[in-house]
Every structure is written in structure tokens, then in C-alpha cells.
Design a protein around this motif. Structure first.
Motif, mmCIF file in Angstrom:
data_model
loop_
_atom_site.group_PDB
_atom_site.id
_atom_site.type_symbol
_atom_site.label_atom_id
_atom_site.label_comp_id
_atom_site.label_asym_id
_atom_site.label_seq_id
_atom_site.Cartn_x
_atom_site.Cartn_y
_atom_site.Cartn_z
ATOM 1 N N TYR A 113 -1.260 -12.645 6.454
ATOM 2 C CA TYR A 113 -2.397 -13.071 7.173
ATOM 3 C C TYR A 113 -2.083 -14.643 7.948
ATOM 4 O O TYR A 113 -2.445 -14.496 9.196
ATOM 5 C CB TYR A 113 -3.625 -13.012 6.614
ATOM 6 C CG TYR A 113 -3.967 -11.617 6.007
ATOM 7 C CD1 TYR A 113 -4.409 -10.517 7.106
ATOM 8 C CD2 TYR A 113 -4.071 -10.998 4.884
ATOM 9 C CE1 TYR A 113 -4.750 -9.481 6.871
ATOM 10 C CE2 TYR A 113 -4.277 -9.935 4.444
ATOM 11 C CZ TYR A 113 -4.758 -8.855 5.350
ATOM 12 O OH TYR A 113 -5.205 -7.588 5.239
ATOM 13 N N VAL A 114 -1.653 -15.231 7.111
ATOM 14 C CA VAL A 114 -1.486 -16.699 7.462
ATOM 15 C C VAL A 114 -0.336 -16.748 8.522
ATOM 16 O O VAL A 114 -0.710 -17.548 9.700
ATOM 17 C CB VAL A 114 -0.934 -17.598 6.448
ATOM 18 C CG1 VAL A 114 -0.751 -19.032 6.821
ATOM 19 C CG2 VAL A 114 -2.148 -17.658 5.419
ATOM 20 N N PHE A 115 0.654 -16.076 8.532
ATOM 21 C CA PHE A 115 1.779 -16.101 9.466
ATOM 22 C C PHE A 115 1.452 -15.404 10.569
ATOM 23 O O PHE A 115 1.670 -15.758 11.665
ATOM 24 C CB PHE A 115 3.049 -15.624 8.861
ATOM 25 C CG PHE A 115 3.721 -16.664 7.664
ATOM 26 C CD1 PHE A 115 3.240 -17.672 7.454
ATOM 27 C CD2 PHE A 115 4.910 -16.083 7.265
ATOM 28 C CE1 PHE A 115 3.724 -18.427 6.496
ATOM 29 C CE2 PHE A 115 5.728 -16.864 6.294
ATOM 30 C CZ PHE A 115 4.986 -18.142 6.130
ATOM 31 N N GLY A 116 0.372 -14.263 10.579
ATOM 32 C CA GLY A 116 0.271 -13.460 11.733
ATOM 33 C C GLY A 116 -0.558 -14.546 12.531
ATOM 34 O O GLY A 116 -0.433 -14.407 13.819
ATOM 35 N N ALA A 117 -1.447 -15.178 11.934
ATOM 36 C CA ALA A 117 -2.471 -16.194 12.489
ATOM 37 C C ALA A 117 -1.653 -17.166 13.218
ATOM 38 O O ALA A 117 -1.861 -17.707 14.057
ATOM 39 C CB ALA A 117 -3.614 -16.647 11.740
ATOM 40 N N PHE A 166 -0.583 -7.469 15.360
ATOM 41 C CA PHE A 166 -0.333 -6.243 14.569
ATOM 42 C C PHE A 166 -0.176 -6.634 13.086
ATOM 43 O O PHE A 166 -0.326 -5.852 12.115
ATOM 44 C CB PHE A 166 1.072 -5.867 15.131
ATOM 45 C CG PHE A 166 1.734 -4.545 14.428
ATOM 46 C CD1 PHE A 166 1.142 -3.257 14.889
ATOM 47 C CD2 PHE A 166 2.679 -4.690 13.823
ATOM 48 C CE1 PHE A 166 1.401 -2.226 14.230
ATOM 49 C CE2 PHE A 166 3.159 -3.482 13.277
ATOM 50 C CZ PHE A 166 2.686 -2.392 13.568
ATOM 51 N N THR A 167 0.493 -7.785 12.789
ATOM 52 C CA THR A 167 0.747 -8.158 11.450
ATOM 53 C C THR A 167 -0.607 -8.269 10.618
ATOM 54 O O THR A 167 -0.633 -7.742 9.656
ATOM 55 C CB THR A 167 1.496 -9.582 11.463
ATOM 56 O OG1 THR A 167 2.646 -9.686 12.229
ATOM 57 C CG2 THR A 167 1.671 -10.161 10.087
ATOM 58 N N ILE A 168 -1.554 -8.877 11.342
ATOM 59 C CA ILE A 168 -2.864 -8.985 10.635
ATOM 60 C C ILE A 168 -3.471 -7.683 10.309
ATOM 61 O O ILE A 168 -3.974 -7.296 9.467
ATOM 62 C CB ILE A 168 -3.870 -9.881 11.393
ATOM 63 C CG1 ILE A 168 -3.090 -11.332 11.460
ATOM 64 C CG2 ILE A 168 -5.272 -9.838 11.140
ATOM 65 C CD1 ILE A 168 -3.957 -12.338 12.123
#
Length: 202
Positions: free
Chosen positions: A75-79, A149-151
Motif C-alpha cells: 500500500y505504501v509503495f503503491g501510494a 492497481f497495486t493498492i
């Protein structure tokens, strides 16, 4: 789709970052100078947007890290991917469509020695973009999409760390199973001796 979610997110993020890194070394703008001979001065992406190369490298590293991190960091990296993509998309769009004088001023100053906004503006006859800022803008849209998409799919990714832990724990149990299921015989005693253990000392 669930099984490929991690792969799609990683590939899209890495691809966007790689395009940004490559693009930073390419000519984004061609400046025609009003110096009598109308010399054409190429301006690289890194000169037009000083943060282009470092943020592209950050996106590249982000994509690589996505392949191994756990749920919270997904979630952190997606953001972070969305934030980096949004910042670079705004800056790239300004260069591609508005072609501000600030994007070419450092290159003009380096080439001519002239400083000051008015002096540079008087020397610049026209500024024309190459395809690179537009290609790079598409890459930032892809990066933003990869972050979203990751989140959206992070919870459904397969946990690599959990899988490796389970496999590692299962291996000793499997190897110990046959030995534990039979009594200690002469062959085991010879094996103990070969390892330096004395069975008679027990």
C-alpha cells in the motif's frame, strides 16, 4: 488475474521508471537561437526537468521492491508510485505543451553564457518539442495506473515470505519423518560414527 497481479504491477512500475531514466538523457526540446545563424540547441530531459532522473530511478527501485514486500508496504509503495507519477506527469505536461522558458534557460545559459530571464528570452527564437516528452508522459500515466492497481489488488497477492517460511518449515519435518518412524538400528549407528558421534556413550 489474481496470480498475475504482482507481476503486472512490478512490470508496469519498472517499465515506467526505465523509460524515465532513458528519457532523461534524450533531447526533449530543440531551441532555435536568434543569433543571426539561428543555431539549434538541444535540451535533454534532465535539463528541462532536473528531478526527472532521480525520481525515475526511485520509480525503478520501487518496482523492484514491490516484488518482495509484504502487505503494508504494498500500500505504501503503491501510494508512492502514484505520487511520483503525478508529480512527473504535471512537470512533463508543462514541458511538452507549454514549453516554458525555465525549461530551456539553463541550457541556453550554458551554451551562450547569458544569464537573466530577459536576456535569455530575447535570444530564444522558438522552442519545439521532440516525441520524448510525450512518450514519457504516457509512462507516468502507466506509473499512476500501476500504483492504483497495486493498492487495489495488494491484499490478493501471494505472500512470498509466508510461502518460503512454510516450505522451510515443511522440509525438516519431511526429512525427519522417516527417521522418526523407525527404531535406531546398526546403519544409524554407523552413520553416527561417520559424523564423529560415539553410540556407546549414550
Amino acid at each position: 488475474m489474481t496470480a498475475r497481479a504482482r507481476l503486472l504491477a512490478v512490470v508496469a512500475t519498472v517499465l515506467a521508471g526505465a523509460i524515465g531514466v532513458i528519457s532523461s538523457t534524450q533531447t526533449w526540446l530543440t531551441v532555435t537561437l536568434d543569433d543571426g545563424a539561428e543555431h539549434a540547441l538541444p535540451v535533454a530531459g534532465a535539463d528541462a526537468i532536473p528531478v526527472l532522473a532521480p525520481l525515475s530511478l526511485a520509480a525503478l527501485a520501487l518496482g523492484g521492491a514491490l516484488s518482495i514486500v509484504g502487505l503494508v508496504l504494498r500500500y505504501v509503495f503503491g501510494a508512492l508510485g502514484i505520487a511520483i507519477g503525478a508529480v512527473l506527469a504535471v512537470l512533463t505536461a508543462q514541458v511538452a505543451f507549454a514549453r516554458p522558458l525555465s525549461a530551456v534557460a539553463p541550457a541556453v545559459t550554458t551554451a551562450t553564457g547569458l544569464t537573466g530571464e530577459k536576456a535569455v528570452a530575447d535570444l530564444v527564437l522558438r522552442v519545439e518539442p521532440t516525441p520524448w516528452p510525450f512518450v514519457t508522459l504516457v509512462a507516468w500515466v502507466v506509473l499512476i495506473g500501476a500504483g492504483v492497481f497495486t493498492i487495489g489488488t495488494a491484499r490478493r497477492w501471494r505472500g512470498s515470505a509466508k510461502r518460503y517460511t512454510t516450505d522451510a518449515a515443511a522440509a525438516p519435518a519431511a526429512s525427519a519423518g522417516p527417521a522418526a518412524s523407525r527404531p535406531h538400528d546398526a546403519i544409524d549407528s554407523w552413520d553416527d560414527l561417520s559424523r564423529g558421534d560415539d553410540p556407546t556413550a549414550r
